[in-house]
Design a protein around this motif. Structure first.
Motif, PDB file in Angstrom:
ATOM      1  N   VAL A  20       0.422  -1.513  -0.105  1.00  0.00           N
ATOM      2  CA  VAL A  20       0.097   0.513  -0.294  1.00  0.00           C
ATOM      3  C   VAL A  20       1.330   1.226   0.016  1.00  0.00           C
ATOM      4  CG1 VAL A  20      -1.249   1.569   1.353  1.00  0.00           C
ATOM      5  CG2 VAL A  20      -2.364  -1.208   1.177  1.00  0.00           C
ATOM      6  N   ALA A  21       1.630   1.028   0.866  1.00  0.00           N
ATOM      7  CA  ALA A  21       2.938   2.576   0.993  1.00  0.00           C
ATOM      8  C   ALA A  21       3.457   2.893  -0.486  1.00  0.00           C
ATOM      9  CB  ALA A  21       3.816   1.988   2.650  1.00  0.00           C
ATOM     10  N   ALA A  22       4.210   1.297  -0.659  1.00  0.00           N
ATOM     11  CA  ALA A  22       4.722   1.992  -2.319  1.00  0.00           C
ATOM     12  C   ALA A  22       3.811   2.115  -3.774  1.00  0.00           C
ATOM     13  CB  ALA A  22       5.549   0.425  -2.276  1.00  0.00           C
ATOM     14  N   GLY A  23       2.600   1.612  -3.251  1.00  0.00           N
ATOM     15  CA  GLY A  23       1.704   2.096  -4.541  1.00  0.00           C
ATOM     16  C   GLY A  23       2.158   3.800  -3.996  1.00  0.00           C
ATOM     17  N   LEU A  24       1.338   3.983  -2.711  1.00  0.00           N
ATOM     18  CA  LEU A  24       1.250   5.367  -2.812  1.00  0.00           C
ATOM     19  C   LEU A  24       2.750   6.338  -3.259  1.00  0.00           C
ATOM     20  CD1 LEU A  24      -1.219   5.323   0.184  1.00  0.00           C
ATOM     21  CD2 LEU A  24      -1.607   5.790  -1.768  1.00  0.00           C
ATOM     22  N   VAL A  43      -5.748  12.091   1.821  1.00  0.00           N
ATOM     23  CA  VAL A  43      -6.463  10.466   2.241  1.00  0.00           C
ATOM     24  C   VAL A  43      -4.963   9.288   1.858  1.00  0.00           C
ATOM     25  CG1 VAL A  43      -7.719   8.514   1.083  1.00  0.00           C
ATOM     26  CG2 VAL A  43      -8.374  11.123   1.867  1.00  0.00           C
ATOM     27  N   GLY A  44      -4.580   9.990   0.856  1.00  0.00           N
ATOM     28  CA  GLY A  44      -3.401   8.683   0.310  1.00  0.00           C
ATOM     29  C   GLY A  44      -2.645   9.037   1.261  1.00  0.00           C
ATOM     30  N   PHE A  45      -1.785  10.763   1.301  1.00  0.00           N
ATOM     31  CA  PHE A  45      -1.364  10.592   3.021  1.00  0.00           C
ATOM     32  C   PHE A  45      -1.348  10.299   4.396  1.00  0.00           C
ATOM     33  CE2 PHE A  45       0.270  14.980   0.586  1.00  0.00           C
ATOM     34  CZ  PHE A  45       0.986  14.261  -0.213  1.00  0.00           C
ATOM     35  N   VAL A  46      -2.663  10.344   4.465  1.00  0.00           N
ATOM     36  CA  VAL A  46      -3.088   9.926   5.464  1.00  0.00           C
ATOM     37  C   VAL A  46      -2.968   8.495   6.118  1.00  0.00           C
ATOM     38  CG1 VAL A  46      -4.927   9.145   7.134  1.00  0.00           C
ATOM     39  CG2 VAL A  46      -4.347  11.677   6.463  1.00  0.00           C
ATOM     40  N   LEU A  47      -3.490   7.228   4.983  1.00  0.00           N
ATOM     41  CA  LEU A  47      -3.337   5.959   4.062  1.00  0.00           C
ATOM     42  C   LEU A  47      -1.041   5.406   4.546  1.00  0.00           C
ATOM     43  CD1 LEU A  47      -5.439   5.253   1.487  1.00  0.00           C
ATOM     44  CD2 LEU A  47      -5.108   4.008   3.849  1.00  0.00           C
ATOM     45  N   TYR A  48      -1.002   6.872   3.736  1.00  0.00           N
ATOM     46  CA  TYR A  48       1.049   5.972   3.941  1.00  0.00           C
ATOM     47  C   TYR A  48       1.352   6.599   4.634  1.00  0.00           C
ATOM     48  CZ  TYR A  48       5.694   6.648   2.566  1.00  0.00           C
ATOM     49  OH  TYR A  48       6.885   6.519   1.849  1.00  0.00           O
ATOM     50  N   CYS A  49       0.903   6.853   5.516  1.00  0.00           N
ATOM     51  CA  CYS A  49       1.184   7.411   7.188  1.00  0.00           C
ATOM     52  C   CYS A  49       0.852   5.590   7.885  1.00  0.00           C
ATOM     53  CB  CYS A  49       1.053   8.552   7.813  1.00  0.00           C
ATOM     54  SG  CYS A  49       1.684  10.102   7.382  1.00  0.00           S
ATOM     55  N   ILE A  50      -0.156   5.730   7.918  1.00  0.00           N
ATOM     56  CA  ILE A  50      -0.760   4.273   8.809  1.00  0.00           C
ATOM     57  C   ILE A  50       0.089   2.843   8.204  1.00  0.00           C
ATOM     58  CG2 ILE A  50      -2.507   2.211   9.259  1.00  0.00           C
ATOM     59  CD1 ILE A  50      -4.685   5.207   8.928  1.00  0.00           C
ATOM     60  N   ALA A  51       0.258   2.832   6.822  1.00  0.00           N
ATOM     61  CA  ALA A  51       1.286   1.895   6.183  1.00  0.00           C
ATOM     62  C   ALA A  51       1.890   1.488   6.548  1.00  0.00           C
ATOM     63  CB  ALA A  51       0.512   1.587   4.863  1.00  0.00           C
ATOM     64  N   SER A  52       2.794   2.966   6.170  1.00  0.00           N
ATOM     65  CA  SER A  52       4.062   2.718   7.002  1.00  0.00           C
ATOM     66  C   SER A  52       4.402   2.600   8.877  1.00  0.00           C
ATOM     67  CB  SER A  52       5.225   4.133   6.538  1.00  0.00           C
ATOM     68  OG  SER A  52       4.835   4.795   5.502  1.00  0.00           O
ATOM     69  N   ALA A  53       4.055   3.028   9.270  1.00  0.00           N
ATOM     70  CA  ALA A  53       3.221   2.313  11.062  1.00  0.00           C
ATOM     71  C   ALA A  53       4.145   1.659  10.875  1.00  0.00           C
ATOM     72  CB  ALA A  53       2.527   4.053  11.491  1.00  0.00           C
ATOM     73  N   TYR A  64      -9.076  22.599  -7.498  1.00  0.00           N
ATOM     74  CA  TYR A  64      -8.563  22.102  -6.368  1.00  0.00           C
ATOM     75  C   TYR A  64      -8.808  20.983  -5.392  1.00  0.00           C
ATOM     76  CZ  TYR A  64      -4.351  25.556  -6.042  1.00  0.00           C
ATOM     77  OH  TYR A  64      -2.533  25.618  -6.211  1.00  0.00           O
ATOM     78  N   THR A  65     -10.286  21.291  -5.036  1.00  0.00           N
ATOM     79  CA  THR A  65     -11.158  20.740  -3.772  1.00  0.00           C
ATOM     80  C   THR A  65     -10.282  18.898  -4.145  1.00  0.00           C
ATOM     81  OG1 THR A  65     -12.660  22.282  -4.349  1.00  0.00           O
ATOM     82  CG2 THR A  65     -12.809  20.788  -2.427  1.00  0.00           C
ATOM     83  N   LEU A  66     -10.752  18.423  -4.729  1.00  0.00           N
ATOM     84  CA  LEU A  66     -11.140  16.528  -5.461  1.00  0.00           C
ATOM     85  C   LEU A  66      -9.310  16.748  -5.083  1.00  0.00           C
ATOM     86  CD1 LEU A  66     -12.504  14.321  -4.997  1.00  0.00           C
ATOM     87  CD2 LEU A  66     -12.207  14.096  -7.866  1.00  0.00           C
ATOM     88  N   PRO A  67      -8.282  17.133  -5.549  1.00  0.00           N
ATOM     89  CA  PRO A  67      -7.260  16.437  -5.422  1.00  0.00           C
ATOM     90  C   PRO A  67      -6.538  16.295  -4.507  1.00  0.00           C
ATOM     91  CG  PRO A  67      -7.671  18.208  -7.804  1.00  0.00           C
ATOM     92  CD  PRO A  67      -8.757  18.125  -7.245  1.00  0.00           C
TER      93      PRO A  67
END
Ligand SMILES: Nc1ncnc2c1ncn2[C@@H]1O[C@H](COP(=O)(O)OP(=O)(O)OP(=O)(O)O)[C@@H](O)[C@H]1O
Ligand SMILES: [Mg+2]
Length: 581
Positions: free
Chosen positions: A31-35, A68-78, A59-62
């Motif tokens: 997951v982290a690598a994909g992000l 969301v992508g960053f949050v997921l990345y942080c969780i997956a990394s942890a 701007y809004t959607l991107p």
């Protein structure tokens, strides 16, 4: 090389029980690598959109997606970090337990020639190296492979021409990796050896600190340790130089590639075959690719280091004990206490050329008390060492109740024996734990322990301590006097209710009262048991039924005290006149 590879694969088996955890960590990593791989693409989209649209309406959607992508990345990394790191810890615990089990079962001869500092170093420092190698490194390598392949695909999609340039630089990195791996392994092994040497030096100094201070030799001890510590530093520096050289070379290769890519990319932009956003994302993907390749290469180096460092751990893990007690399928004995030494000859494994016992014959019937006497170095303790099965005789053998000891399970023989040593070894713990050493759970059998202590004339001094039976004895029993330690050792032997008792008598001058107490305790302990006493004092010798006089490993006289003392030419007469008395 082939052998080394199989050895590495065997080490990887350690990971087996934790495959589930590692797989989960692997998923988190995917997951982290994909992000991570999506990031340059998103950046390129942002840059090109900004320069084309000149507005921020979209701007809004991107932005939400990016968040969301960053949050997921942080969780997956942890999650990945925790799973891999904790698995590493679990693997190391497993290796340590196994290694300890393997060491403690080695034959006594092994401990004659291996230093304890070396063993503790294998158990602690060396195994630590495994943790990194088998957890984080695997994680990093897998992640690097994923990110690297992803990066490679992406750069080819963006610009095949520029990609060709990047790929051309890869063989240089691979060659560097090979070079690093080979060197790192050897250097790590040397470093680990010097660490173990320094631990050994420190351990011995601390164990002998009383003598060091009494002889005013602290300076010498410090200098000694200093040499060991310097040797560790030398080898650490050697390692650091290797890694530094490698880093300089690989970074140089990466930057050169980057520079060429930017220059050629500029030309492509001018020709309008590439956008600025595309070049930016290309550089980021190329950076990921070269970062991955360098990462894999550095990890490979560290992996080799870890394998070098743990080489000795695995040697020790695989070492087959020659100890008698680990021979399978032998009959268990329920001994009566008859012992025969039959044409026994012996040389210590560490000093094979010196025959310590020659054609030693002795027959002891159950319940008999035999005293071994003789000059220092005659082989008295050696007889006892062989009886306890610490070493294999070079020739001849020992029979228990007429049965050849080699056909018996030695553990059952040891169950029927107890020893009180000259300098009793106590364990750091309470008095109760030490007396109850042979019991399964000393805490539940305090009655038995007290009973044994009473028989050993130890109960009175023990109850005199404020904490009684729960008094801590200190490391090796330093917080007790010599006579107290001996009576605890006697109580420890009493609890086993042995058929065969071995006493290595203390020569140390106990004051007459404690000597009486110790002697009285020993007399009670000897009652009704086959007893072999290494005797120095006349008071002990007079308790024995028979005397065995040893000289240079040979039995020179045998009989009762009265008979032997008659012979004025005999060794025994001289010993009594000169030494004992
Ligand atoms: N672990 C060992 N490895 C090699 N040689 C040993 C070992 N232990 C003892 N020896 C040697 O074996 C010989 C007999 O030693 P042993 O300890 O049996 O003597 P001893 O009769 O008990 O002497 P002491 O009265 O001084 O205790 C000695 O020459 C000694 O140097
Ligand atoms: Mg001895």
């Amino acid at each position: 090389m082939k052998k080394a590879t199989t050895a590495h694969l065997k080490r990887l088996q350690l990971v087996k029980p934790y495959l589930g955890r590692l797989l989960l960590g692997f998923l988190a990593m995917l997951v982290a690598a994909g992000l991570q791989l999506a990031f340059p693409k998103a950046l390129s989209y942002f840059m090109d959109n900004i320069s084309e649209n000149n507005t921020t309406d979209w701007y809004t959607l991107p932005a939400i997606l990016a968040f969301v992508g960053f949050v997921l990345y942080c969780i997956a990394s942890a999650v990945r970090f925790y799973l891999f790191e904790s698995t590493g810890g679990m693997i190391v615990r497993r290796v340590r337990e196994r290694l300890f089990g393997s060491i403690i079962k080695q034959e006594i001869g092994f401990f004659d020639t291996t230093q304890t500092g070396e063993l503790t170093s294998r158990l602690t420092v060396d195994t630590d190296m495994l943790q990194g190698a088998l957890s984080m490194n695997i994680a990093t390598i897998i992640r690097s492979v994923i990110v690297g392949i992803g990066g490679l695909v992406m750069i080819f999609i963006i610009s095949p021409l520029l990609s060709g340039l990047v790929v051309l630089s890869l063989p240089i990195t691979l060659a560097l990796t090979r070079w690093l791996g080979k060197k790192a392994r050897l250097k790590a092994m040397r470093l680990q050896d010097s660490i173990s040497g320094s631990l050994q030096t420190a351990q011995e100094s601390f164990a002998n600190v009383r003598i060091t201070q009494a002889f005013n030799q602290e300076k010498k001890a410090i200098a000694h340790y200093g040499i060991a510590a310097s040797s560790v530093l030398d080898r650490t520096l050697d390692n650091a130089r290797l890694m530094a050289t490698y880093q300089a070379l690989s970074t140089f290769a990466a930057f050169s590639t980057m520079l060429v890519t930017i220059l050629v990319g500029g030309v492509l932009i001018i020709q309008d075959t590439l956008s600025i956003g595309e070049l930016t994302s290309f550089l980021l993907y190329a950076g990921m690719l070269s970062g991955s390749v360098n990462g894999i290469s550095a990890m490979w180096g560290q992996w080799m280091q870890a394998f070098g460092a743990t080489e000795r751990v695995f040697e020790l893990l695989d070492r087959v004990s020659e100890s008698k007690t680990y021979k399978e399928g032998l009959a268990t004995a329920d001994l009566q206490g008859n012992v025969e030494f039959d044409q026994l000859s012996f040389a210590y494994p560490g000093r094979k050329e010196e025959t310590v016992l020659k054609d030693f014959n002795l027959s002891i019937t159950a319940g008999e008390k035999v005293a071994l006497v003789g000059p220092s170095g005659a082989g008295k303790t050696t007889v006892v060492n062989l009886l306890l099965g610490f070493y294999e005789p070079s020739a001849g053998g020992i029979r228990f109740d007429g049965i050849d000891s080699t056909t018996l399970d030695y553990r059952s023989i040891r169950d029927s024996m107890a020893i009180v040593e000259q300098e009793p070894a106590l364990f750091s713990g309470t008095i109760a734990e030490n007396i109850g050493y042979a019991l399964g759970d000393p805490a539940t059998e305090l009655d038995k322990i007290q009973e044994a202590a009473k028989l050993a004339n130890a109960h009175n001094f023990i109850t005199g301590f404020p904490d009684g039976y729960h008094t801590a004895v200190g490391e090796q029993g330093v917080q007790l006097s010599g006579g107290q330690k001996q009576r605890i050792a006697i109580a420890r032997a009493v609890i086993k209710n042995p058929k065969i008792l071995i006493l290595d008598e203390a020569t140390s001058a106990l004051d007459s009262e404690s000597e009486l107490l110790v002697q009285d305790a020993l007399n009670k302990l000897m009652y009704g048991r086959t007893t072999i006493i290494i005797a120095h004092r006349y008071s002990t010798i007079s308790q024995a039924d028979k005397l065995v006089v040893l000289e240079k490993g040979e039995l020179v006289q045998y009989g009762t005290h009265e008979a032997l003392i008659e012979n004025e030419e005999g060794l025994y007469h001289k010993l009594v006149m000169n030494q004992i008395g």
